[in-house]
Design a protein around this motif. Structure first.
Motif, PDB file in Angstrom:
ATOM      1  N   THR A 283       0.896  -1.208   0.074  1.00  0.00           N
ATOM      2  CA  THR A 283       0.019   0.056   0.005  1.00  0.00           C
ATOM      3  C   THR A 283       0.932   1.221   0.175  1.00  0.00           C
ATOM      4  O   THR A 283       2.279   1.262   0.279  1.00  0.00           O
ATOM      5  N   PRO A 284       0.377   2.453  -0.236  1.00  0.00           N
ATOM      6  CA  PRO A 284       1.008   3.721  -0.199  1.00  0.00           C
ATOM      7  C   PRO A 284       1.924   3.875   1.391  1.00  0.00           C
ATOM      8  O   PRO A 284       2.978   4.642   1.363  1.00  0.00           O
ATOM      9  N   ALA A 285       1.192   2.948   2.270  1.00  0.00           N
ATOM     10  CA  ALA A 285       2.343   3.113   3.583  1.00  0.00           C
ATOM     11  C   ALA A 285       3.602   2.777   3.364  1.00  0.00           C
ATOM     12  O   ALA A 285       4.440   3.134   4.119  1.00  0.00           O
ATOM     13  N   LEU A 286       3.778   2.050   2.640  1.00  0.00           N
ATOM     14  CA  LEU A 286       5.051   1.464   2.268  1.00  0.00           C
ATOM     15  C   LEU A 286       5.918   2.019   1.312  1.00  0.00           C
ATOM     16  O   LEU A 286       7.228   1.586   1.001  1.00  0.00           O
ATOM     17  N   ASP A 287       5.610   3.089   0.805  1.00  0.00           N
ATOM     18  CA  ASP A 287       6.317   4.048  -0.389  1.00  0.00           C
ATOM     19  C   ASP A 287       7.928   4.270  -0.068  1.00  0.00           C
ATOM     20  O   ASP A 287       8.599   4.434  -0.787  1.00  0.00           O
ATOM     21  N   ARG A 288       8.036   4.454   1.321  1.00  0.00           N
ATOM     22  CA  ARG A 288       9.306   4.992   1.489  1.00  0.00           C
ATOM     23  C   ARG A 288      10.194   3.902   2.223  1.00  0.00           C
ATOM     24  O   ARG A 288      11.325   4.146   2.886  1.00  0.00           O
ATOM     25  N   MET A 289       9.730   2.595   1.955  1.00  0.00           N
ATOM     26  CA  MET A 289      10.413   1.381   2.665  1.00  0.00           C
ATOM     27  C   MET A 289      11.406   0.639   1.739  1.00  0.00           C
ATOM     28  O   MET A 289      10.984   0.415   0.532  1.00  0.00           O
ATOM     29  N   VAL A 290      12.519   0.289   2.280  1.00  0.00           N
ATOM     30  CA  VAL A 290      13.414  -0.626   1.619  1.00  0.00           C
ATOM     31  C   VAL A 290      13.489  -1.917   2.675  1.00  0.00           C
ATOM     32  O   VAL A 290      13.574  -1.951   3.692  1.00  0.00           O
ATOM     33  N   LEU A 291      12.938  -2.837   1.833  1.00  0.00           N
ATOM     34  CA  LEU A 291      12.719  -4.365   2.638  1.00  0.00           C
ATOM     35  C   LEU A 291      13.548  -5.129   2.081  1.00  0.00           C
ATOM     36  O   LEU A 291      13.907  -5.459   1.023  1.00  0.00           O
ATOM     37  N   ILE A 292      14.688  -5.910   3.163  1.00  0.00           N
ATOM     38  CA  ILE A 292      15.461  -6.984   2.568  1.00  0.00           C
ATOM     39  C   ILE A 292      14.957  -8.198   3.195  1.00  0.00           C
ATOM     40  O   ILE A 292      14.515  -8.525   4.161  1.00  0.00           O
ATOM     41  N   ALA A 293      14.858  -9.388   2.424  1.00  0.00           N
ATOM     42  CA  ALA A 293      14.223 -10.385   2.978  1.00  0.00           C
ATOM     43  C   ALA A 293      15.088 -11.713   1.944  1.00  0.00           C
ATOM     44  O   ALA A 293      15.524 -11.564   1.124  1.00  0.00           O
ATOM     45  N   PRO A 294      15.195 -12.908   2.572  1.00  0.00           N
ATOM     46  CA  PRO A 294      15.548 -13.967   2.029  1.00  0.00           C
ATOM     47  C   PRO A 294      14.778 -14.487   0.834  1.00  0.00           C
ATOM     48  O   PRO A 294      13.582 -14.330   0.840  1.00  0.00           O
ATOM     49  N   ASP A 295      15.520 -14.809  -0.407  1.00  0.00           N
ATOM     50  CA  ASP A 295      14.905 -15.583  -1.518  1.00  0.00           C
ATOM     51  C   ASP A 295      14.142 -16.757  -1.333  1.00  0.00           C
ATOM     52  O   ASP A 295      14.879 -17.701  -0.501  1.00  0.00           O
ATOM     53  N   PRO A 296      12.925 -16.943  -1.469  1.00  0.00           N
ATOM     54  CA  PRO A 296      12.173 -18.164  -1.215  1.00  0.00           C
ATOM     55  C   PRO A 296      13.142 -19.280  -1.847  1.00  0.00           C
ATOM     56  O   PRO A 296      12.813 -20.231  -1.243  1.00  0.00           O
ATOM     57  N   ASP A 297      13.589 -19.256  -2.882  1.00  0.00           N
ATOM     58  CA  ASP A 297      14.498 -20.639  -3.266  1.00  0.00           C
ATOM     59  C   ASP A 297      15.496 -20.688  -2.708  1.00  0.00           C
ATOM     60  O   ASP A 297      15.828 -21.906  -2.300  1.00  0.00           O
ATOM     61  N   TRP A 298      16.079 -19.616  -2.150  1.00  0.00           N
ATOM     62  CA  TRP A 298      17.271 -19.993  -1.066  1.00  0.00           C
ATOM     63  C   TRP A 298      16.812 -20.577   0.148  1.00  0.00           C
ATOM     64  O   TRP A 298      17.379 -21.533   0.904  1.00  0.00           O
ATOM     65  N   VAL A 299      15.507 -20.148   0.496  1.00  0.00           N
ATOM     66  CA  VAL A 299      14.873 -20.548   1.891  1.00  0.00           C
ATOM     67  C   VAL A 299      14.666 -22.205   1.690  1.00  0.00           C
ATOM     68  O   VAL A 299      14.934 -23.137   2.675  1.00  0.00           O
ATOM     69  N   ARG A 300      14.449 -22.502   0.557  1.00  0.00           N
ATOM     70  CA  ARG A 300      14.011 -24.029   0.501  1.00  0.00           C
ATOM     71  C   ARG A 300      15.432 -25.003   0.398  1.00  0.00           C
ATOM     72  O   ARG A 300      15.324 -26.026   0.676  1.00  0.00           O
ATOM     73  N   SER A 301      16.588 -24.485   0.509  1.00  0.00           N
ATOM     74  CA  SER A 301      17.914 -24.936   0.611  1.00  0.00           C
ATOM     75  C   SER A 301      18.335 -25.146   2.157  1.00  0.00           C
ATOM     76  O   SER A 301      19.125 -25.994   2.442  1.00  0.00           O
ATOM     77  N   LEU A 302      17.431 -24.495   2.857  1.00  0.00           N
ATOM     78  CA  LEU A 302      17.777 -24.801   4.517  1.00  0.00           C
ATOM     79  C   LEU A 302      17.378 -25.777   5.192  1.00  0.00           C
ATOM     80  O   LEU A 302      16.367 -26.671   4.353  1.00  0.00           O
ATOM     81  N   PRO A 303      17.903 -26.212   6.168  1.00  0.00           N
ATOM     82  CA  PRO A 303      17.187 -27.506   6.944  1.00  0.00           C
ATOM     83  C   PRO A 303      15.758 -27.567   6.901  1.00  0.00           C
ATOM     84  O   PRO A 303      15.295 -26.668   7.341  1.00  0.00           O
ATOM     85  N   ARG A 304      15.309 -28.745   6.482  1.00  0.00           N
ATOM     86  CA  ARG A 304      13.801 -28.965   6.530  1.00  0.00           C
ATOM     87  C   ARG A 304      13.060 -28.087   5.438  1.00  0.00           C
ATOM     88  O   ARG A 304      11.593 -28.045   5.501  1.00  0.00           O
ATOM     89  N   GLY A 305      13.729 -27.485   4.657  1.00  0.00           N
ATOM     90  CA  GLY A 305      13.367 -26.533   3.384  1.00  0.00           C
ATOM     91  C   GLY A 305      12.453 -25.376   3.653  1.00  0.00           C
ATOM     92  O   GLY A 305      11.610 -24.943   2.951  1.00  0.00           O
ATOM     93  N   LYS A 306      12.861 -24.809   5.038  1.00  0.00           N
ATOM     94  CA  LYS A 306      12.101 -23.897   5.632  1.00  0.00           C
ATOM     95  C   LYS A 306      12.927 -23.097   6.524  1.00  0.00           C
ATOM     96  O   LYS A 306      13.861 -23.394   7.020  1.00  0.00           O
ATOM     97  N   ARG A 336      25.089 -15.215   4.629  1.00  0.00           N
ATOM     98  CA  ARG A 336      25.077 -14.827   3.093  1.00  0.00           C
ATOM     99  C   ARG A 336      24.063 -13.670   2.880  1.00  0.00           C
ATOM    100  O   ARG A 336      24.460 -12.667   1.996  1.00  0.00           O
ATOM    101  N   LEU A 337      23.084 -13.682   3.449  1.00  0.00           N
ATOM    102  CA  LEU A 337      22.306 -12.317   3.585  1.00  0.00           C
ATOM    103  C   LEU A 337      22.909 -11.163   4.023  1.00  0.00           C
ATOM    104  O   LEU A 337      22.696 -10.230   3.202  1.00  0.00           O
ATOM    105  N   ALA A 338      23.771 -11.159   4.825  1.00  0.00           N
ATOM    106  CA  ALA A 338      24.450 -10.025   5.486  1.00  0.00           C
ATOM    107  C   ALA A 338      25.797  -9.693   4.455  1.00  0.00           C
ATOM    108  O   ALA A 338      26.019  -8.408   4.064  1.00  0.00           O
ATOM    109  N   ASP A 339      26.217 -10.740   3.494  1.00  0.00           N
ATOM    110  CA  ASP A 339      27.465 -10.346   3.007  1.00  0.00           C
ATOM    111  C   ASP A 339      26.854  -9.715   1.717  1.00  0.00           C
ATOM    112  O   ASP A 339      27.375  -9.003   1.117  1.00  0.00           O
ATOM    113  N   GLU A 340      25.518 -10.249   1.229  1.00  0.00           N
ATOM    114  CA  GLU A 340      25.130  -9.857  -0.130  1.00  0.00           C
ATOM    115  C   GLU A 340      24.760  -8.314   0.028  1.00  0.00           C
ATOM    116  O   GLU A 340      24.772  -7.609  -0.671  1.00  0.00           O
ATOM    117  N   TRP A 341      24.149  -8.015   1.382  1.00  0.00           N
ATOM    118  CA  TRP A 341      23.558  -6.925   1.654  1.00  0.00           C
ATOM    119  C   TRP A 341      24.612  -5.730   1.667  1.00  0.00           C
ATOM    120  O   TRP A 341      24.728  -4.731   1.067  1.00  0.00           O
TER     121      TRP A 341
END
Length: 356
Positions: A283-306, A336-341
């Motif tokens: 929504t417009p409430a998020l217009d000034r937001m930078v959001l950093i999050a794990p890629d869902p494909d990478w998440v599936r590589s974690l233990p138990r796939g999540k 890896r998240l911190a390194d890429e950021w």
């Protein structure tokens, strides 16, 4: 495969295209509810609060619910990198083993164990959090109204059933059952427009720091509500994620930005909105937001796939060591998240930005 995705609202993208992204541009950092999912953000937290933000000097509002509140309170401690490392160790090592002959712990027993862990972590260090020279902590809780004004058996079940139905009709309807109550440090005003939902602001001080933080983490029916927090209106206080699961708020960032380390792209308004997919949109409430999050494909590589989550406590109840290994591996991989950021920040390329 990239581990990190970087999302930006339209105003945030325009800002980055013109000015890049520097630590002095950040005005607000939210911290979402989500239990063990928040562990995946540990390496990002250590980098942001331990290395990057200290390069600037502006005040920053930290707005957290549930584990997000615990994370952001940790950011206010001296040597935040070391504090976050301890937070990870302590959180992963938590055990909620049922007493002999019982299938699970009662909500009272879980609350007592959690309170001991919380007090053991912060102890007398609340003063560090409250007196931080730059960071202004805001702990979000959900205060019950009417039937939910006090916790107790059938009335609580009936109250949350009413809240579920009212929220399904309209999010504002939830306000008839629960209100957002924010405990704010240092006399800080709320860094967001609170006209969206019934809201109270309470000064955060040494007397209510621990109960407010415990309340913000008190999941209904899993932990007991915290009643009659000092300095706040009487009543029952529960997990801040009920009203503000991912803190989808209209932040006052002035000419700066909101930086949101999150465990997914969607910023879901309240816990009862998890199944209401139409409320997951930007929504417009998020217009000034930078959001950093794990890629869902990478998440599936974690233990138990999540990501780590609360189901691991029950699924691996008979093998807590296996849960701890899985969570520790996920946190180690999250470096890896911190390194890429950090790499992107050296040359903030707007082409990498995805929409919210």
């Amino acid at each position: 495969m990239k581990a990190l995705r970087i999302h930006a609202g339209p105003a945030a993208r325009a800002h980055i295209e013109k000015h890049g992204l520097a630590p002095e541009h950040i005005r607000v950092i939210p911290g979402a509810a989500g239990g063990p999912k928040g562990l995946i953000l540990g390496p990002l937290d250590r980098f942001i609060f331990g290395e990057w933000l200290p390069q600037s000097g502006q005040p920053v509002d930290l707005v957290g619910a549930s584990i997000g509140a615990w994370r952001l309170a940790t950011a206010c401690l001296h040597d935040p990198a070391e504090a976050f490392a301890r937070f990870e160790r302590d959180y992963i090592a938590q055990r909620f083993d049922p007493p002999p002959g019982a299938r699970r712990m009662t909500a009272q027993q879980v609350s007592e164990r959690f309170n001991a862990d919380l007090c053991g972590f912060f102890g007398p260090r609340a003063a560090e959090v409250l007196s931080h020279p730059r960071y202004r902590l805001h702990i979000v809780t959900a205060r019950g109204r009417h039937l939910l004004g006090r916790e107790g058996g059938a009335r609580t079940v009936a109250g949350y059933l009413g809240a579920f139905v009212a929220n399904g009709v309209h999010r504002r309807g939830l306000g008839a059952w629960l209100e957002r109550c924010v405990f704010s440090a240092g006399g800080a005003e709320l860094p967001f427009d609170a006209q969206d939902f019934r809201t109270r602001r309470v000064p955060l001080d040494a007397a209510n720091f621990h109960p407010a933080l415990q309340a913000s983490c008190s999941i209904p029916f899993v932990l007991k509500a915290v009643h009659d927090i000092p300095g706040a209106p009487s009543g029952a206080y529960w997990d801040g994620g009920i009203t503000d699961y991912h803190l989808h708020l209209r932040y006052r960032a002035d000419d700066g930005l909101v930086l949101y380390p999150h465990f997914q792209q969607a910023v879901v308004p309240g816990w009862l909105d998890k199944g209401l997919k139409w409320r997951h949109r930007s929504t417009p409430a998020l217009d000034r937001m930078v959001l950093i999050a794990p890629d869902p494909d990478w998440v599936r590589s974690l233990p138990r796939g999540k990501l780590p989550d609360r189901t691991d406590f029950t699924d691996l109840q008979l093998d807590p060591a296996a849960r701890m290994r899985a969570w520790s591996t996920a946190v180690a991989e999250a470096r890896r998240l911190a390194d890429e950021w950090a790499q992107w920040l050296r040359r903030p390329n707007p082409a990498r930005l995805l929409p919210l």
